[in-house]
Design a protein around this motif. Sequence first.
Motif, PDB file in Angstrom:
ATOM      1  N   ARG A   1       0.852  -1.202   0.000  1.00  0.00           N
ATOM      2  CA  ARG A   1       0.000   0.000   0.000  1.00  0.00           C
ATOM      3  C   ARG A   1       0.884   1.248   0.000  1.00  0.00           C
ATOM      4  NH1 ARG A   1      -1.661  -4.068   3.042  1.00  0.00           N
ATOM      5  NH2 ARG A   1      -3.833  -4.806   2.930  1.00  0.00           N
ATOM      6  N   ARG A   2       1.728   1.340  -0.991  1.00  0.00           N
ATOM      7  CA  ARG A   2       2.743   2.392  -1.026  1.00  0.00           C
ATOM      8  C   ARG A   2       2.137   3.785  -1.142  1.00  0.00           C
ATOM      9  NH1 ARG A   2       6.009  -0.393  -5.801  1.00  0.00           N
ATOM     10  NH2 ARG A   2       3.823  -0.520  -6.457  1.00  0.00           N
ATOM     11  N   GLY A   3       1.181   3.954  -2.025  1.00  0.00           N
ATOM     12  CA  GLY A   3       0.544   5.257  -2.196  1.00  0.00           C
ATOM     13  C   GLY A   3      -0.169   5.704  -0.940  1.00  0.00           C
ATOM     14  N   LEU A   4      -0.905   4.773  -0.323  1.00  0.00           N
ATOM     15  CA  LEU A   4      -1.613   5.089   0.922  1.00  0.00           C
ATOM     16  C   LEU A   4      -0.631   5.469   2.028  1.00  0.00           C
ATOM     17  CD1 LEU A   4      -4.207   5.122   2.658  1.00  0.00           C
ATOM     18  CD2 LEU A   4      -3.834   2.662   3.072  1.00  0.00           C
ATOM     19  N   THR A   5       0.474   4.720   2.133  1.00  0.00           N
ATOM     20  CA  THR A   5       1.476   4.995   3.179  1.00  0.00           C
ATOM     21  C   THR A   5       2.097   6.376   2.999  1.00  0.00           C
ATOM     22  OG1 THR A   5       1.996   2.636   3.314  1.00  0.00           O
ATOM     23  CG2 THR A   5       3.605   4.171   4.234  1.00  0.00           C
ATOM     24  N   MET A   6       2.465   6.703   1.760  1.00  0.00           N
ATOM     25  CA  MET A   6       3.087   8.004   1.493  1.00  0.00           C
ATOM     26  C   MET A   6       2.092   9.138   1.748  1.00  0.00           C
ATOM     27  SD  MET A   6       5.187   9.158  -1.906  1.00  0.00           S
ATOM     28  CE  MET A   6       6.028  10.730  -1.999  1.00  0.00           C
ATOM     29  N   GLY A   7       0.853   8.961   1.271  1.00  0.00           N
ATOM     30  CA  GLY A   7      -0.169   9.995   1.484  1.00  0.00           C
ATOM     31  C   GLY A   7      -0.489  10.186   2.953  1.00  0.00           C
ATOM     32  N   ALA A   8      -0.568   9.059   3.703  1.00  0.00           N
ATOM     33  CA  ALA A   8      -0.853   9.148   5.135  1.00  0.00           C
ATOM     34  C   ALA A   8       0.272   9.867   5.879  1.00  0.00           C
ATOM     35  CB  ALA A   8      -1.056   7.750   5.708  1.00  0.00           C
ATOM     36  N   SER A   9       1.517   9.625   5.450  1.00  0.00           N
ATOM     37  CA  SER A   9       2.671  10.274   6.109  1.00  0.00           C
ATOM     38  C   SER A   9       2.587  11.794   5.977  1.00  0.00           C
ATOM     39  CB  SER A   9       3.969   9.762   5.504  1.00  0.00           C
ATOM     40  OG  SER A   9       4.093   8.373   5.661  1.00  0.00           O
ATOM     41  N   PHE A  10       2.327  12.266   4.776  1.00  0.00           N
ATOM     42  CA  PHE A  10       2.218  13.711   4.582  1.00  0.00           C
ATOM     43  C   PHE A  10       0.943  14.259   5.210  1.00  0.00           C
ATOM     44  CE2 PHE A  10       5.406  12.836   1.343  1.00  0.00           C
ATOM     45  CZ  PHE A  10       6.252  13.928   1.490  1.00  0.00           C
ATOM     46  N   GLY A  11      -0.096  13.439   5.274  1.00  0.00           N
ATOM     47  CA  GLY A  11      -1.312  13.862   5.973  1.00  0.00           C
ATOM     48  C   GLY A  11      -1.060  14.071   7.456  1.00  0.00           C
TER      49      GLY A  11
END
Length: 761
Positions: A227-237
């Motif tokens: 879930r790479r996209g979700l992980t990256m988006g959650a980090s910046f969120g």
Amino acid sequence: DISNDQSKFVTRMVKELENSVITGMFLVVMSLFMFFGLKNSLLISTAIPLSMFVGFVALSALGITLNMVVLFSMVLVLGILVDDAIVVIENTYRHQQEYGESPTVAAKKAAGEVFVPVLTSTVTTLSAFLPLAFWPGIVGDFMKYFPFTLIIMLTASLFVAYVISPVQAAQWINYKRDILKAKENLEHPHWYKKYNPFTILYHEVDEVVFPWLQREYVQTLKWTLKRRGLTMGASFGVLVLIMILFGLFNKGVDFFPNTQPTQISASIEMPAGTSLDVTNSVAEILEDRLKDIPGRKDVEFIATSVGTSDDPFDFGGQGTSNKGRIAINFFEKKLRSQSTFTTLEEVRNMTGGIAGAELRVAKQQMGPPVGSPVSVEISGEDYGELEKLSKMVREKIRDVKGLVDLKDDYNTGRPEVEIRIDRERAGIYYTSTGQIASTVRAAIAGVDASKYRVGEDQYNIRVRLKEGQRTSPTDLENLHITFMNRRGQLLSIPLTSVADVKRTTAVSDIRRKDQKRVITVSGDVEGRVQSEVIKDVTSRIAELDFPAGYAVKLTGSQEEQQKAAEFLSNAFIITLLLVFLIMVMEFNSLKVPFVILISVILSLIGVMLGLVVTGTPASVIMTGVGVVALAGIVVRNGIVLLDFVKHRLNEGGETLHEALLDAGRIRLRPVVLTAAAAVLGVLPLATGFDFDWREFHFVIGAESAEFWRPLAVTIIFGLTFSTFLTLVIVPTVFSLMDEWSTKISGFFGRFKTVKNGGESR
């Protein structure tokens, strides 16, 4: 008797920092012991004294003494000094365990395998501190020892890791022998080793805790890689969310941390021309009042000086009969019954109600002298108009919460007697202004009538009126001017017949800045952070209308704060660029540096969260330096991790997904250890909980911890979160970036193929 011995304060601060160094070293060794055992932890920990020894030699050669900044730098660098040694020793141990190599061969191969990543990671850390070495101004003079010490110590640790650690590993690390000995101990356990709590702790961590941590980490990494996209988006969120929370719940911004003072002073200023006796009587009143404040039992001594001033415009402060100063020195912190902030307010409250006296209570400042916390500079041409504007500004900001001891540096003037000669009346008597002036001068100041010689010594004989005849303006009015007029007549006329005698005042000094006359309104801050008070002062001043040609500007510590913030912002950007350049040279790629720099930006999550959770006000200097230092420290583990991935891929046989999982599992121990060592090294300064290694007792709330706490909190929380980022986010983002780069390369490759096909047709 010595009335003010600053050596006690300096000795106390140095002792506390020495305790922090030893405590930090103890905690680092204990953390190493739990993961490596006694022998390996001792081998790694030797990097600390060896690096410091080399560092001391270099510092001594540069003429740098062991001041409090140098000692704090040693506390901060404690956990970082063992990083390179951890990587070398751990890799040597792994080579013996996995490949069955002999100690000497394993030491050579292991050191060579990590040579480039260790060098790169250390150089990137040095690049974070390099810009700080060029810090200008008075703050730079104070903080320059910080980067110098860190750069020297880290360079020394690199030498130790490359030269001494491999020799130690080859000599004392023998995996096969250790395994045989461990089996023997299991089969025939000695009662001491069987029940030794340290042995039990080591085996529990090594056989239970760490394998469990590895399994959970690998599972987590597998989940994020899917879930790479979700992980990256959650980090910046999360970063955006923490920034919002920090904006809502932060405790404000200080220039330097606000610490309990060990000394406060009450400045006395009477109207210009006040006699020394009158100023002394006011000082005695204040001394009597100080006896009745509740915090008096915490005061070691009170020293009073009358006729002196700490104002640089008073030319050394001597001969200022209208000024005085009372210095109040406290016992050390552990002997006090209450906070010195409370005592400071008690002293400030008892200074009111003395007619004609302007009193100001100030505390001792930690750090370099940067001016008043609130300093409003009003400039223009007409000094009278400036005086009106300064009064207007004072009245406008007087009731700002947290603003105390408000005053301006406008001099109301020294009282004097002015003699205005009427030239027409003087002409009637055929006398001149020179004759009148010389008579007044002779009466008041006197004239040298003759000389008196005794042997080789010569003395002037000065003649003037008796003291009782020259003490008031009335005496001047009764003065007679005796002279010979043009007709040869000897006349004696009263001074009042040719001149007017009146009392007046005159400005004794005019202050200029950039060729403009200036009056400065200044005050201290108590009970609130400086940034909040400055914000209120700025908004109120903005409501005032100033005439054309007159300007208002915030100076003092606020001006220095803005300069420091600007420098640290530039230093952070330069650090990122240097780190990026170094990583591009090592990896020959833009992808890897970009991934690692993302982890630097995301580490700000930990910094902001730490300041909010601990209720620590952000310090422009301490937090700013911590963020810049963090930018260099964070990338170390990321470089070692991704370099290991690169080696795995070069060897072949593994996909990127497998290489990332394998590298994360293998590098988990050194990554966690290096972060834990750095965090534990500064933990005593963040908590104020320490151990006195000279007197063997625990210390709670060390004085030095108050000053360095914001920097320690920044490092601890920032590094803790960045460790998670290195282990989870960096591999995930690297995998995502690799997929994107592959797709982009494929797209341009197809475009090029189509173009070439069209040309061939």
